[in-house]
Design a protein around this motif. Structure first.
Motif, PDB file in Angstrom:
ATOM      1  N   SER A   1      36.769  -8.871 -15.499  1.00 50.82           N
ATOM      2  CA  SER A   1      35.763  -8.358 -14.569  1.00 50.82           C
ATOM      3  C   SER A   1      34.456  -9.140 -14.651  1.00 50.82           C
ATOM      4  O   SER A   1      33.657  -9.099 -13.732  1.00 50.82           O
ATOM      5  N   TRP A   2      34.241  -9.834 -15.767  1.00 55.06           N
ATOM      6  CA  TRP A   2      33.006 -10.602 -15.919  1.00 55.06           C
ATOM      7  C   TRP A   2      33.142 -12.053 -15.480  1.00 55.06           C
ATOM      8  O   TRP A   2      32.172 -12.809 -15.520  1.00 55.06           O
ATOM      9  N   VAL A   3      34.315 -12.457 -15.058  1.00 57.33           N
ATOM     10  CA  VAL A   3      34.537 -13.836 -14.622  1.00 57.33           C
ATOM     11  C   VAL A   3      34.156 -13.942 -13.143  1.00 57.33           C
ATOM     12  O   VAL A   3      34.645 -13.191 -12.311  1.00 57.33           O
ATOM     13  N   HIS A   4      33.280 -14.888 -12.849  1.00 60.62           N
ATOM     14  CA  HIS A   4      32.812 -15.075 -11.474  1.00 60.62           C
ATOM     15  C   HIS A   4      33.115 -16.495 -11.014  1.00 60.62           C
ATOM     16  O   HIS A   4      32.234 -17.337 -10.925  1.00 60.62           O
ATOM     17  N   LEU A   5      34.372 -16.759 -10.741  1.00 62.11           N
ATOM     18  CA  LEU A   5      34.795 -18.066 -10.249  1.00 62.11           C
ATOM     19  C   LEU A   5      34.773 -18.071  -8.723  1.00 62.11           C
ATOM     20  O   LEU A   5      34.795 -16.997  -8.097  1.00 62.11           O
ATOM     21  N   PRO A   6      34.759 -19.255  -8.104  1.00 61.77           N
ATOM     22  CA  PRO A   6      34.826 -19.289  -6.635  1.00 61.77           C
ATOM     23  C   PRO A   6      36.077 -18.591  -6.127  1.00 61.77           C
ATOM     24  O   PRO A   6      37.167 -18.767  -6.663  1.00 61.77           O
ATOM     25  N   GLY A   7      35.921 -17.778  -5.118  1.00 62.25           N
ATOM     26  CA  GLY A   7      37.023 -17.020  -4.566  1.00 62.25           C
ATOM     27  C   GLY A   7      37.196 -15.651  -5.195  1.00 62.25           C
ATOM     28  O   GLY A   7      38.040 -14.878  -4.776  1.00 62.25           O
ATOM     29  N   MET A   8      36.406 -15.369  -6.217  1.00 58.56           N
ATOM     30  CA  MET A   8      36.485 -14.072  -6.885  1.00 58.56           C
ATOM     31  C   MET A   8      35.275 -13.203  -6.604  1.00 58.56           C
ATOM     32  O   MET A   8      35.176 -12.104  -7.155  1.00 58.56           O
ATOM     33  N   VAL A   9      34.348 -13.684  -5.784  1.00 56.32           N
ATOM     34  CA  VAL A   9      33.142 -12.927  -5.459  1.00 56.32           C
ATOM     35  C   VAL A   9      32.969 -12.907  -3.951  1.00 56.32           C
ATOM     36  O   VAL A   9      33.065 -13.937  -3.288  1.00 56.32           O
ATOM     37  N   LEU A  10      32.734 -11.724  -3.425  1.00 54.56           N
ATOM     38  CA  LEU A  10      32.481 -11.541  -1.998  1.00 54.56           C
ATOM     39  C   LEU A  10      31.341 -10.543  -1.852  1.00 54.56           C
ATOM     40  O   LEU A  10      31.452  -9.410  -2.330  1.00 54.56           O
ATOM     41  N   ALA A  11      30.242 -10.972  -1.258  1.00 57.32           N
ATOM     42  CA  ALA A  11      29.054 -10.135  -1.055  1.00 57.32           C
ATOM     43  C   ALA A  11      28.538  -9.568  -2.381  1.00 57.32           C
ATOM     44  O   ALA A  11      28.108  -8.431  -2.458  1.00 57.32           O
ATOM     45  N   GLY A  12      28.625 -10.365  -3.440  1.00 62.05           N
ATOM     46  CA  GLY A  12      28.134  -9.941  -4.740  1.00 62.05           C
ATOM     47  C   GLY A  12      29.061  -9.014  -5.503  1.00 62.05           C
ATOM     48  O   GLY A  12      28.710  -8.505  -6.557  1.00 62.05           O
ATOM     49  N   VAL A  13      30.246  -8.774  -4.987  1.00 63.28           N
ATOM     50  CA  VAL A  13      31.220  -7.874  -5.614  1.00 63.28           C
ATOM     51  C   VAL A  13      32.402  -8.702  -6.089  1.00 63.28           C
ATOM     52  O   VAL A  13      32.858  -9.602  -5.390  1.00 63.28           O
ATOM     53  N   THR A  14      32.908  -8.375  -7.282  1.00 58.67           N
ATOM     54  CA  THR A  14      34.028  -9.134  -7.841  1.00 58.67           C
ATOM     55  C   THR A  14      35.337  -8.350  -7.721  1.00 58.67           C
ATOM     56  O   THR A  14      35.352  -7.212  -7.278  1.00 58.67           O
ATOM     57  N   VAL A  15      36.390  -8.989  -8.140  1.00 61.54           N
ATOM     58  CA  VAL A  15      37.730  -8.403  -8.118  1.00 61.54           C
ATOM     59  C   VAL A  15      37.778  -7.233  -9.115  1.00 61.54           C
ATOM     60  O   VAL A  15      37.245  -7.325 -10.211  1.00 61.54           O
ATOM     61  N   ASN A  16      38.435  -6.152  -8.732  1.00 61.33           N
ATOM     62  CA  ASN A  16      38.609  -5.003  -9.615  1.00 61.33           C
ATOM     63  C   ASN A  16      39.922  -5.183 -10.380  1.00 61.33           C
ATOM     64  O   ASN A  16      40.950  -4.595 -10.049  1.00 61.33           O
ATOM     65  N   TRP A  17      39.889  -6.024 -11.418  1.00 62.48           N
ATOM     66  CA  TRP A  17      41.084  -6.342 -12.192  1.00 62.48           C
ATOM     67  C   TRP A  17      41.713  -5.118 -12.845  1.00 62.48           C
ATOM     68  O   TRP A  17      42.952  -5.001 -12.864  1.00 62.48           O
ATOM     69  N   PRO A  18      40.923  -4.187 -13.414  1.00 56.65           N
ATOM     70  CA  PRO A  18      41.566  -3.002 -14.000  1.00 56.65           C
ATOM     71  C   PRO A  18      42.355  -2.172 -12.980  1.00 56.65           C
ATOM     72  O   PRO A  18      43.421  -1.647 -13.308  1.00 56.65           O
ATOM     73  N   ALA A  19      41.869  -2.071 -11.762  1.00 57.05           N
ATOM     74  CA  ALA A  19      42.613  -1.323 -10.733  1.00 57.05           C
ATOM     75  C   ALA A  19      43.913  -2.045 -10.377  1.00 57.05           C
ATOM     76  O   ALA A  19      44.949  -1.402 -10.194  1.00 57.05           O
ATOM     77  N   ILE A  20      43.863  -3.367 -10.304  1.00 57.63           N
ATOM     78  CA  ILE A  20      45.081  -4.137 -10.033  1.00 57.63           C
ATOM     79  C   ILE A  20      46.092  -3.912 -11.158  1.00 57.63           C
ATOM     80  O   ILE A  20      47.277  -3.685 -10.915  1.00 57.63           O
ATOM     81  N   TRP A  21      45.615  -3.968 -12.403  1.00 56.11           N
ATOM     82  CA  TRP A  21      46.513  -3.770 -13.536  1.00 56.11           C
ATOM     83  C   TRP A  21      47.114  -2.374 -13.501  1.00 56.11           C
ATOM     84  O   TRP A  21      48.311  -2.200 -13.758  1.00 56.11           O
ATOM     85  N   MET A  22      46.291  -1.369 -13.182  1.00 54.20           N
ATOM     86  CA  MET A  22      46.792   0.010 -13.141  1.00 54.20           C
ATOM     87  C   MET A  22      47.889   0.159 -12.098  1.00 54.20           C
ATOM     88  O   MET A  22      48.897   0.811 -12.347  1.00 54.20           O
ATOM     89  N   VAL A  23      47.698  -0.423 -10.924  1.00 57.79           N
ATOM     90  CA  VAL A  23      48.725  -0.321  -9.880  1.00 57.79           C
ATOM     91  C   VAL A  23      49.989  -1.057 -10.312  1.00 57.79           C
ATOM     92  O   VAL A  23      51.093  -0.514 -10.215  1.00 57.79           O
ATOM     93  N   ALA A  24      49.841  -2.282 -10.796  1.00 53.73           N
ATOM     94  CA  ALA A  24      51.014  -3.070 -11.195  1.00 53.73           C
ATOM     95  C   ALA A  24      51.769  -2.397 -12.342  1.00 53.73           C
ATOM     96  O   ALA A  24      53.002  -2.435 -12.387  1.00 53.73           O
ATOM     97  N   TRP A  25      51.047  -1.761 -13.249  1.00 50.46           N
ATOM     98  CA  TRP A  25      51.701  -1.146 -14.400  1.00 50.46           C
ATOM     99  C   TRP A  25      52.313   0.205 -14.057  1.00 50.46           C
ATOM    100  O   TRP A  25      53.411   0.531 -14.512  1.00 50.46           O
ATOM    101  N   SER A  26      51.631   1.013 -13.272  1.00 50.43           N
ATOM    102  CA  SER A  26      52.093   2.389 -13.074  1.00 50.43           C
ATOM    103  C   SER A  26      52.981   2.574 -11.855  1.00 50.43           C
ATOM    104  O   SER A  26      53.442   3.685 -11.603  1.00 50.43           O
ATOM    105  N   VAL A  27      53.267   1.509 -11.110  1.00 50.15           N
ATOM    106  CA  VAL A  27      54.052   1.661  -9.889  1.00 50.15           C
ATOM    107  C   VAL A  27      55.479   2.131 -10.173  1.00 50.15           C
ATOM    108  O   VAL A  27      56.079   2.806  -9.339  1.00 50.15           O
TER     109      VAL A  27
END
Length: 181
Positions: A34-60
Motif C-alpha cells: 500500500s505504500w508503494v507508489h509506482l507509475p500506474g499505481m496512483v490515480l488522483a492521489g489514491v493508490t491500489v487497495n492491495w489488502p482488498a485485492i488479497w481478501m477477494v483472491a483469498w476468500s473467493v
C-alpha cells in the motif's frame, strides 16, 4: 475414480506449512504494498487497495467465517502499520465475508475478469465503510461549525477515492489473484 477439476486444482504440491507461509507472506506483502507508489499505481492521489485485492483472491473459494476472520487479521496488521482509527479490520472483514458468500463457482465464471469485477465492488464497499467510520469519529469528536465543513469534505472526497481505488484495484487484480490461485 474420477476427480473433478475443482478437486484437482485444490491439491497443491506444497506441504501445508509452506502454503501457510506463502499465505502469510503474501498478506503482509499486500499490506506493505500500500505504500508503494509506482507509475500506474496512483490515480488522483489514491493508490491500489492491495489488502482488498488479497481478501477477494483469498476468500473467493472459502467459507464466509474464514473470510471474515482473515479480514479481521489482515485489518489488524494494516492498523498496526498505520493509524488504527478508523480500523481497517471492519472493512476487510466485511469484504472477506461478502466475497465468500458470493459462491463464485455458481454465479461467475472462473477467470480473472470476474475476480476483477468482484474486487471493484468490494473495494467500493471497503471505502464506504471507511468513510462511515470517519463520519462516526467526526461526530463523536466535534460539535461546532467545523463539523459540517469536515463532514462535507469527507463525503466530497469519498467519490474520488472510491472510484480511483476501485478502478486501480480492479486493474491490478490479475497481478495478485492469478499467482494466489
Amino acid at each position: 475414480m474420477r476427480t473433478s477439476l475443482a478437486t484437482r486444482r485444490r491439491r497443491s504440491p506444497l506441504p501445508a506449512p509452506a502454503r501457510w507461509g506463502v499465505t502469510v507472506l503474501s498478506a503482509i506483502a499486500c499490506v506493505l504494498g500500500s505504500w508503494v507508489h509506482l507509475p500506474g499505481m496512483v490515480l488522483a492521489g489514491v493508490t491500489v487497495n492491495w489488502p482488498a485485492i488479497w481478501m477477494v483472491a483469498w476468500s473467493v473459494n472459502r467459507p464466509a467465517w474464514q473470510g471474515a476472520i482473515a479480514g479481521v487479521a489482515l485489518g489488524l496488521v494494516q492498523d498496526s502499520l498505520t493509524h488504527s482509527q478508523p480500523t481497517h479490520a471492519l472493512s476487510l472483514a466485511l469484504v472477506g465475508f461478502l466475497t465468500a458468500r458470493l459462491h463464485k463457482e455458481r454465479f461467475v465464471r472462473e477467470d480473472f475478469v470476474s475476480v476483477a469485477l468482484i474486487v471493484f465492488g468490494m473495494t467500493a464497499i471497503a471505502e464506504t465503510v471507511m468513510a462511515l467510520q470517519w463520519t462516526w469519529l467526526l461526530m463523536a469528536q466535534e460539535t461546532s461549525q467545523m463539523f459540517w465543513r469536515s463532514l462535507g469534505g469527507i463525503w466530497q472526497n469519498y467519490r474520488a477515492i472510491v472510484l480511483s481505488s476501485a478502478i486501480l484495484s480492479s486493474l491490478w487484480t490479475p497481478a495478485l489473484s492469478i499467482p494466489l490461485n
